[in-house]
Design a protein around this motif. Structure first.
Motif, PDB file in Angstrom:
ATOM      1  N   VAL A  86      29.593  57.452  35.531  1.00 28.05           N
ATOM      2  CA  VAL A  86      29.934  56.117  36.005  1.00 28.05           C
ATOM      3  C   VAL A  86      31.450  55.980  36.172  1.00 28.05           C
ATOM      4  CG1 VAL A  86      29.747  53.644  35.547  1.00 28.05           C
ATOM      5  CG2 VAL A  86      27.919  55.177  34.819  1.00 28.05           C
ATOM      6  N   TYR A  87      31.846  55.440  37.316  1.00 30.08           N
ATOM      7  CA  TYR A  87      33.248  55.174  37.641  1.00 30.08           C
ATOM      8  C   TYR A  87      33.370  53.678  37.861  1.00 30.08           C
ATOM      9  CZ  TYR A  87      32.941  60.150  38.792  1.00 30.08           C
ATOM     10  OH  TYR A  87      32.722  61.497  38.738  1.00 30.08           O
ATOM     11  N   HIS A  88      34.359  53.038  37.210  1.00 25.90           N
ATOM     12  CA  HIS A  88      34.444  51.591  37.392  1.00 25.90           C
ATOM     13  C   HIS A  88      35.879  51.093  37.316  1.00 25.90           C
ATOM     14  CE1 HIS A  88      35.037  51.200  33.080  1.00 25.90           C
ATOM     15  NE2 HIS A  88      34.088  52.090  32.940  1.00 25.90           N
ATOM     16  N   ALA A  89      36.104  49.905  37.878  1.00 29.03           N
ATOM     17  CA  ALA A  89      37.427  49.284  37.840  1.00 29.03           C
ATOM     18  C   ALA A  89      37.276  47.775  37.856  1.00 29.03           C
ATOM     19  CB  ALA A  89      38.260  49.722  39.040  1.00 29.03           C
ATOM     20  N   ALA A  90      38.183  47.095  37.149  1.00 26.23           N
ATOM     21  CA  ALA A  90      38.251  45.633  37.189  1.00 26.23           C
ATOM     22  C   ALA A  90      39.625  45.268  37.730  1.00 26.23           C
ATOM     23  CB  ALA A  90      38.051  45.050  35.799  1.00 26.23           C
ATOM     24  N   VAL A  91      39.645  44.316  38.661  1.00 30.75           N
ATOM     25  CA  VAL A  91      40.901  43.916  39.308  1.00 30.75           C
ATOM     26  C   VAL A  91      40.891  42.414  39.605  1.00 30.75           C
ATOM     27  CG1 VAL A  91      41.452  46.096  40.490  1.00 30.75           C
ATOM     28  CG2 VAL A  91      39.875  44.468  41.561  1.00 30.75           C
ATOM     29  N   LEU A  92      42.039  41.906  40.036  1.00 34.94           N
ATOM     30  CA  LEU A  92      42.082  40.554  40.568  1.00 34.94           C
ATOM     31  C   LEU A  92      41.292  40.555  41.872  1.00 34.94           C
ATOM     32  CD1 LEU A  92      45.872  39.719  40.067  1.00 34.94           C
ATOM     33  CD2 LEU A  92      43.935  39.130  38.596  1.00 34.94           C
ATOM     34  N   PRO A  93      40.594  39.443  42.192  1.00 34.96           N
ATOM     35  CA  PRO A  93      39.735  39.410  43.375  1.00 34.96           C
ATOM     36  C   PRO A  93      40.415  39.936  44.656  1.00 34.96           C
ATOM     37  CG  PRO A  93      39.401  37.431  42.095  1.00 34.96           C
ATOM     38  CD  PRO A  93      40.517  38.183  41.420  1.00 34.96           C
ATOM     39  N   GLU A  94      41.703  39.641  44.831  1.00 31.10           N
ATOM     40  CA  GLU A  94      42.367  40.048  46.077  1.00 31.10           C
ATOM     41  C   GLU A  94      42.519  41.556  46.213  1.00 31.10           C
ATOM     42  OE1 GLU A  94      43.602  37.957  43.745  1.00 31.10           O
ATOM     43  OE2 GLU A  94      45.814  37.961  43.721  1.00 31.10           O
TER      44      GLU A  94
END
Lengths: 412, 412
Positions: A86-94
């Motif tokens: 599993v590869y994942h990232a969390a970011v600001l919506p923009e």
């Protein structure tokens, strides 16, 4: 919360749960492949391949990959297990579109021979480090003893020998067959525009070539064996117990989690009161681990050599009592509160929802809201847990012990 | 999100941010007391007292406290620092009243002599453990060197000697004067009924007696000193650098965070490219720590003895370049994205909001929404950061090094 899905012509599943009140967004690429999909010859290739993806593509070098994540302020990670990478990232919506674009590029890596040979040393260092971590090593060794030749017993990291022997061609072939779009799921959670993201994935991944993918998922009864290995540098006994439990597809998985919490939560459980609170063991926990078509209860206990015999007798008593008398309503209530609170807190952030979303799709082919999981946990009765005990008999386990070599207590 | 507040007659502040979409709720008791409020004679009493609160009240023994949290499925914890002692819990909304009630009881502890004497050993073990953790120890020692006799240099844990000498009466007196309602804030975040919780606190804490409470908050310039201590068991050089920065009340704190991120984020910063990426140091980070009326930049760097000289020269170059040329627009953009994404992800859960809510109230006496913080981070310009560099001169630091005793490089 709205669930959306779209299956591309090449089989790639794109799923999402939009939450207009979230202030961030998360994206994950779930590849249904792990150590259980490996043969002995290529043991460790799934995990090694995960490392290699960060080495970049024909266009992007390792440094550019690093800088690209950095520029987006992304909180990102990857992990390889027995069944999934599993590869994942969390970011600001923009920045969701940009970070998604980056991941889609990394999913078609260059796999350069030079990077491959350099990274072998990193992998071998990781193997050495985990071998020096007895709480990890004992579980790995016990899993192998319990599952025997069944692929669920395969080591995620592989061995120095299998890593040394691995060729770039073997990794290429494994990549081509396993990172096939019909064996992958892209999930989004949080605040974003679904149509835009679905369109982006269709554009960027629509030309990925579909392959035939297969996994052996026969259930497995497991062994009932016992083994103890001595290691010079150890000062404590590390005990792992494994017994059968339900699969990810089994509706009784919530009852099984409640049982594991009653027996072995890190505080307030039967293990806690009988072993930790009495100072017989330093730690004693039990968990339910469900997999594709099979599952197991895992216990991990650490104690002094002096207390080993007494600890094993106490564990025997705990399971005999459980088998004879079952669990109580009060125990179930406490365990339910713990599981519900952990479930809700985990699912409150887009990253947590992403993981639930992805795994529910992979294992069940369905969407489940947090509310459905809450309702299912609440619906479990004392009878449900007790019938699980009668059927699975968690006291009939395979036992592996790693301990010091100077101990007087050498019975297993 | 709605902010609500109520100040009881005895001075206790009750504040909250209701989020009707959250699935959990969190409560925190913030006591404005820590090591900077201690004299040498009672060094470590704030932290020791935090442990003692979990030993229970006249009515509740330690075991009952443990079981009570357990039954509610509460995820709870407590922590003591230089300036605050914070107790918090996250639960399902239906258990918020119960867990709040439990905390209010613990806030008026029995402080039994028997528990006090037993717990001394636990505290001394914790002191020993941290002394054996060089990355912690070097910061503690550097802080003491930098702050000299200013109370912000006080150790949170205290010393074996101060703990041994501490009497139950000293702890009682400290408790009475510092856990005074006008020195405490109760905060709620997540999904709950504000009127009901405010009423509950008024009922349960309305009779707590107000005391006169005082804290010395004069600002402090800090020293510019250097020291190196050798320890036999070490295999690496552990370097801590401290220089002045802005206080919690200073509006430039966001600019200061951006500067620390540009210089010393764990990836992609100036430290990263010049030290870690070049394999001169294993880790190199810088953080802004603001306090009541004062503040400091902290750097922590770990490297081999062989590389020590080169690392110190590189650090000197980094700060000279920073002083001469300032930061770039590109660096500011990357740092801003990182800080905004961390800020948003942290504040998405009630537990994260609780901490922001509590500290903004304690330090600023005001409510700030996540949106206000975001806007303030976005408003920082390259000029703001550069004028901060000119004023605070982060290259003029106090330096403390803990290293092996067999090294040839013994200059500090």
């Amino acid at each position: 919360m709205e669930f959306e899905k779209r299956i591309l012509d090449n089989g790639l599943a794109v799923i999402s749960e939009v939450n207009g009140f979230a202030q961030s967004a998360a994206v994950g690429f779930f590849v249904k492949t792990g150590s259980r999909d490996e043969t002995k010859q290529i043991s460790g290739v799934s995990h090694f391949l995960e490392h290699m993806l960060f080495k970049g593509t024909e266009k992007l070098g390792p440094l550019e990959v690093n800088k690209a994540f950095d520029r987006l302020g992304a909180q990102f990670n990857a992990g390889t297990g027995e069944e999934n990478t599993v590869y994942h990232a969390a970011v600001l919506p923009e920045y969701l579109a940009d970070v998604t674009h980056l991941w889609t590029e990394l999913m078609r890596p260059a796999l350069r021979d030079g990077d491959f040979n350099m990274e072998k040393n990193v992998i071998k260092e990781e193997i050495a480090m985990y071998e020096d971590t007895p709480s990890f090593d004992v579980i790995d060794k016990c899993r192998s003893l319990y599952f025997e030749s069944h692929p669920c017993g395969n080591s995620v990291l592989g061995t120095r020998e299998s890593i040394d022997a691995l060729t770039p061609k073997q990794m290429h072939d494994y990549f081509t067959s396993r990172y096939s779009p019909n064996n992958m799921t892209v999930a989004f959670a949080g605040n974003f525009n679904w149509d835009k993201m679905a369109e982006l994935i269709a554009q960027l991944c629509g030309d990925w070539r579909r392959q035939n993918v297969f996994r052996e998922t026969a259930d497995y009864a497991g062994t009932i064996k016992a083994e103890r290995i001595q290691k010079k540098n150890l000062v404590r006994e590390h005990i792992c117990l494994i017994s059968p439990a339900v699969s990810m597809q089994d509706e009784r998985r919530f009852a099984a989690s409640l049982l594991a919490t009653i027996v072995g939560d890190n505080v307030g459980s039967r293990y806690f009161w009988a072993l930790v609170d009495k100072a017989l063991a330093e730690t004693a926990t039990m968990q339910r681990e469900s997999m594709d078509g099979t599952g197991a209860f895992y216990s991990y206990i650490r104690c002094s050599s002096e207390n080993l015999q007494k600890v094993l007798e106490t564990v025997k008593d705990i399971f005999e009592n459980l088998d004879g008398k079952g669990v109580t309503e009060a125990e179930l209530t406490t365990a339910r509160n713990k599981i519900l609170s952990a479930l809700v807190l985990k699912n409150e952030i887009p990253m947590g929802r992403l993981v639930s979303l992805g795994f529910n799709w992979i294992y069940l082919g369905e969407y489940r809201s947090t509310e459905q999981d809450i309702a299912d946990v609440k619906a479990v009765t004392v009878d449900d847990v007790n019938s699980l005990i009668r059927q699975f008999k968690p006291g009939r386990f395979t036992k592996f012990i790693l301990g010091p070599d100077s101990t007087k207590t050498n019975q297993t």
